[in-house]
Write an enzyme that holds these catalytic residues in place. Structure first.
Site, PDB file in Angstrom:
ATOM      1  N   HIS A 139       0.837  -1.203   0.000  1.00 44.22           N
ATOM      2  CA  HIS A 139       0.000   0.000   0.000  1.00 44.22           C
ATOM      3  C   HIS A 139       0.870   1.252   0.000  1.00 44.22           C
ATOM      4  O   HIS A 139       1.977   1.249   0.556  1.00 44.22           O
ATOM      5  CB  HIS A 139      -1.013   0.004   1.154  1.00 44.22           C
ATOM      6  N   ASP A 141      -0.289   4.360   0.995  1.00 46.85           N
ATOM      7  CA  ASP A 141      -0.648   5.332   2.036  1.00 46.85           C
ATOM      8  C   ASP A 141       0.046   4.994   3.359  1.00 46.85           C
ATOM      9  O   ASP A 141       0.489   3.859   3.571  1.00 46.85           O
ATOM     10  CB  ASP A 141      -2.174   5.371   2.242  1.00 46.85           C
ATOM     11  N   ASP A 171       6.167   0.505   7.311  1.00 48.94           N
ATOM     12  CA  ASP A 171       4.752   0.218   6.974  1.00 48.94           C
ATOM     13  C   ASP A 171       4.289   1.118   5.845  1.00 48.94           C
ATOM     14  O   ASP A 171       3.724   2.170   6.098  1.00 48.94           O
ATOM     15  CB  ASP A 171       3.907   0.435   8.230  1.00 48.94           C
ATOM     16  N   GLU A 205      -5.126   1.496   2.324  1.00 49.75           N
ATOM     17  CA  GLU A 205      -5.102   0.344   3.252  1.00 49.75           C
ATOM     18  C   GLU A 205      -5.337   0.782   4.683  1.00 49.75           C
ATOM     19  O   GLU A 205      -6.060   0.141   5.448  1.00 49.75           O
ATOM     20  CB  GLU A 205      -3.761  -0.398   3.140  1.00 49.75           C
ATOM     21  N   GLU A 206      -4.712   1.899   5.053  1.00 55.53           N
ATOM     22  CA  GLU A 206      -4.757   2.319   6.456  1.00 55.53           C
ATOM     23  C   GLU A 206      -6.146   2.773   6.904  1.00 55.53           C
ATOM     24  O   GLU A 206      -6.386   2.920   8.092  1.00 55.53           O
ATOM     25  CB  GLU A 206      -3.731   3.442   6.712  1.00 55.53           C
ATOM     26  N   GLU A 233       1.967  -7.438   3.318  1.00 59.53           N
ATOM     27  CA  GLU A 233       2.851  -7.001   4.405  1.00 59.53           C
ATOM     28  C   GLU A 233       2.829  -7.912   5.634  1.00 59.53           C
ATOM     29  O   GLU A 233       1.858  -8.617   5.905  1.00 59.53           O
ATOM     30  CB  GLU A 233       2.484  -5.586   4.844  1.00 59.53           C
ATOM     31  N   HIS A 446       3.161   2.677  12.924  1.00 61.74           N
ATOM     32  CA  HIS A 446       2.207   3.639  13.510  1.00 61.74           C
ATOM     33  C   HIS A 446       2.791   4.373  14.726  1.00 61.74           C
ATOM     34  O   HIS A 446       2.065   5.044  15.442  1.00 61.74           O
ATOM     35  CB  HIS A 446       0.891   2.959  13.913  1.00 61.74           C
TER      36      HIS A 446
END
Ligand code: FME
Ligand code: ZN
Ligand code: ZN
Length: 485
Positions: A139, A141, A171, A205-206, A233, A446
């Site tokens: 992803h 984003d 990530d 995705e997030e 991932e 994150h």
């Protein structure tokens, strides 16, 4: 194989070294003793070849260093594109990926299932396009940042002590570019895939993947790709073994609300909104503790228990100085991020929510509806469809073999504790493996100060080189067990 080649190379260097030194000795010897011209010429030749060899060795090692540096700088370029929600620069990311694809002569297209949210699809065509293809998904984003809390600006991709600091370094911009770098190396080595290799760079995705992977996995484009296996991932590991994931927990985002009698802040009475809410919070915390204890005791893995975390609390009457202090509010609410393993008894959890965590008897209501995602596809026996991690799944065996071949080590496969886009592909009945090659790395997805070490990133490229090579050259039409049938 690599080891053998390296060893041969070293032997070769040593032999040349010895010959070169002998040549120099002979020359000196002859200069002193003034021996015959033939001998002199031979020794000079040996010396020239030796010097030439040294020159080539130095040049090739320098060009490898340059390659690594270039590869890191491409990674930094991607990290510098701010694709954080709520305003990800998707077009900038798409342009960058497409420019990379062009430099590798890969086919590329940008698809907007939803306007403003491009999904970039690349293709490295194989020799036999009738075979099932391989999909390498990532992803584009990233999650938002609290930039004042970072030691380096989160979109500068600065390097300190060999670590690249940036939002998305773990990530999962690392993985997206590692796929491309591995393909770059394979192309340079002359490798030609048997199967089609696709790379998807998906948005959103997030925030759930509904406008990204979900639409893609259910599209005609996807059907035509005839995908056999998806890589997506994973998570870093703090030791030297890579983690790998065959399923994932489902997010259930729970909002509970309570109402109660308002009154004076000094009065003790029953049935206030906050008292009602706190009874629920206590019950939820007991459940959380019991689940966490199972993990702490080593009885269950992180992805095998139900996790519950309170993420928001709302109550009180605002005032210019903060809150009105002597008024007990008539409404209160709390939000929880719950993650449910595919093997959990969902019906019993739903009962627990309705009867213990938000009972109408305590003036409580709850919302789960749109936030409760289904676990995964179910087979005809009602069992969740998980990606097999044994020899029944040749993609699994190939992955294991390829990582070992590249001198990597694997942990036992796990259930991913959060969500990834892999669930949309598993829902289509496809095997999907979660894997991000980051060993010896703290888990900073994150988090503030997310970083990835340069060497670990480069090592990951070698691992993907091995995996892509194994996957793309896998020929099940030559399966000997089939011949016997
Ligand atoms: C369910 S949508 C959110 C997806 C997100 N994925 C990774 O962190 C997660 O919170 O798991
Ligand atoms: Zn991710
Ligand atoms: Zn994430």
């Amino acid at each position: 194989m690599n080891r053998v080649l390296k060893l041969l190379n070293q032997v070769d260097h040593i032999l040349f070294g010895v010959k070169g030194i002998l040549g120099v000795c002979k020359l000196v010897d002859m200069m002193i003793r003034k021996r015959d011209f033939d001998q002199y010429l031979y020794s000079a030749l040996v010396l020239v070849v030796f010097l030439n060899h040294i020159d080539k060795t130095v040049t090739s090692s320098v060009s490898n260093v340059v390659d690594d540096e270039e590869s890191i700088s491409r990674f930094q370029h991607y990290l510098k594109i701010n694709t954080a929600h709520p305003n990800p620069k998707y077009y900038e990311a798409a342009d960058f990926i497409i420019s990379q694809a062009k430099s590798l002569s890969l086919e590329s297209q940008s698809i907007e299932f939803v306007q403003g949210k491009p999904l970039v699809l690349l293709k490295w065509p194989g020799k036999d396009s009738t075979l099932q293809s391989i999909l390498l998904n990532s992803h584009t984003d990233v999650v938002p940042v609290e930039d004042t809390k970072w030691v380096h600006p989160p979109f500068d991709a600065r390097v300190q002590n060999g670590n690249v600091y940036a939002r998305g370094s773990q990530d999962m911009k690392c993985v997206g570019l590692q796929y491309l770098e591995a393909i770059r190396k394979l192309k340079h080595s002359g490798f030609k895939p048997l199967r089609d290799v696709y790379l998807s760079f998906v948005p959103d995705e997030e925030i759930g993947g509904h406008d990204g992977a979900a639409k893609f996995a259910n599209s005609e484009v996807f059907d035509k790709m005839n995908v056999g296996i998806v890589l997506d991932e994973g998570l870093p590991s703090i030791n030297d073994k890579y983690r790998v994931f065959y399923a994932e927990r489902s997010p259930w985002w729970l909002l509970i609300k309570s109402t109660g009698a308002p009154g004076h802040g000094a009065k003790l009475y029953d049935n206030t909104a906050l008292e009602n809410l706190f009874k629920s919070i206590e019950s939820i915390r007991r459940f959380r503790g019991a689940q966490f204890d199972l993990v702490k005791a080593g009885l269950m893995a992180e992805g095998e228990v139900v996790s519950v975390n309170m993420v928001a609390l709302k109550a009180g009457t605002p005032s210019p100085t903060g809150f009105v202090m002597n008024l007990q509010p008539s409404e209160a609410e709390a939000a929880f991020d719950i993650r449910v393993p595919p093997t959990a008894d969902q019906a019993s959890l739903e009962r627990r929510i309705a009867e213990e965590w938000a009972p109408t008897s305590r003036n409580m209501t709850f919302e789960l509806g749109q936030f409760k995602q289904k676990v995964s596809a179910y087979d005809k026996f009602g069992q969740p469809v998980l990606t097999a991690t044994d020899e029944s799944n040749h993609w699994w065996s190939l992955l294991e073999g390829a990582i070992t071949e590249a001198n990597g080590k694997l942990e036992n496969p796990e259930i991913f504790p959060a969500s990834t886009d892999a669930r949309y592909f598993r829902d289509r009945g496809l095997p999907a493996i979660g894997f991000s090659p980051m060993a010896n790395t703290p888990i900073l997805l994150h988090d503030h100060n997310e970083f990835l070490n340069k060497d670990e990133y480069l090592r990951g490229i070698e691992i993907y080189e091995s995996i892509i090579k194994a996957y793309a050259s896998f020929d099940d039409t030559k399966d000997s067990s089939k011949d016997e049938l």
